[in-house]
Design an enzyme around this catalytic site. Sequence first.
Site, PDB file in Angstrom:
ATOM      1  CG  LEU A 134      -7.064 -82.012   0.192  1.00 37.70           C
ATOM      2  CD1 LEU A 134      -7.078 -83.183  -0.793  1.00 37.70           C
ATOM      3  CD2 LEU A 134      -5.663 -81.406   0.272  1.00 37.70           C
ATOM      4  CG  ASP A 135      -8.016 -74.943  -1.484  1.00 39.35           C
ATOM      5  OD1 ASP A 135      -8.375 -74.802  -0.310  1.00 39.35           O
ATOM      6  OD2 ASP A 135      -7.103 -74.276  -2.014  1.00 39.35           O
ATOM      7  NE  ARG A 136     -16.594 -76.763  -6.513  1.00 39.12           N
ATOM      8  CZ  ARG A 136     -17.634 -77.580  -6.360  1.00 39.12           C
ATOM      9  NH1 ARG A 136     -17.922 -78.065  -5.169  1.00 39.12           N
ATOM     10  NH2 ARG A 136     -18.395 -77.917  -7.390  1.00 39.12           N
TER      11      ARG A 136
END
Length: 295
Positions: A134-136
């Site tokens: 997942l993105d940050r």
Amino acid sequence: MFTLQWQIDSLDTPVNIKSFLSQQNISKTALTDIKFAGGFIKVNGVEQNVRYMINNGDVLEVGFPLEKRSEGLQPENIPLSILYEDDAVLIVVKPAGMSTIPSREHPGGSLANALLGYYINQGIESTIHIVTRLDRETSGLVLIAKHRHVHHLLSRQQQNNGVQRKYKAFVCGLMATKEGWIEEPIGRKPDSIIERMVSPNGKHAATYFKQLSQQKERQFTELELSLKTGRTHQIRVHLSHIGFPLIGDNLYGGSTKLLQRQALHCFSLSFTHPISMEVLNFSIPYPEDMQALLS
């Protein structure tokens, strides 16, 4: 040591171990590691080589060699929110603001750092194999394999759309369309190592969306989304492209007035367990910051 065991009971004729293990999706690379890096193959408790013929009534056991951990990844004692764990897989809830893996900008504090710290504390002799990233600033469920072979099996499943993830999101504006597909190719934006864009030279990408609700006072729409492909920033790029960027996603044109991070949450995960073959389904509610916007 990670081991697998089979009670042989459905062969029509005897078969060599190499052929049987190939049918179990154990790669040639894994077999080489088993032979030369400290693993074992046993039939009825006696070590054998891959040419040995097995038959019904035999018990075949394979032990995989211990994995070497990356010296570049530092363990950190960061609390983990673990939803499910067994000998093969781990499901964790990643909070917004935590990178999945370290980067040049954020070398520490990542999920991978936290996992390595947890493994060392628990005596789990494995390196880090993150299956779904997942993105940050995206929150939600992350699937981790606890062994290289398990990662191999889950990656094959992922390539065949067997690992299913669903997301919830808040987008800027009141969307008229109730549901549909966004099918636009996505590529890297020129002169940027981070940003992506819809591009005729990009890779095929398909995102399904459906409306869940609308907040007319705050002028946003709640969506549920799922992906047929898994391109970098796919949901963010596709929603921005159709004029409804994620709330808080200033990289792709979203307003940060209501939320300081992209309003995207992976709430659902399902897959077939690579060892037990049981279909597993997990779901979680919104984190506090997104839930507050619906109150």
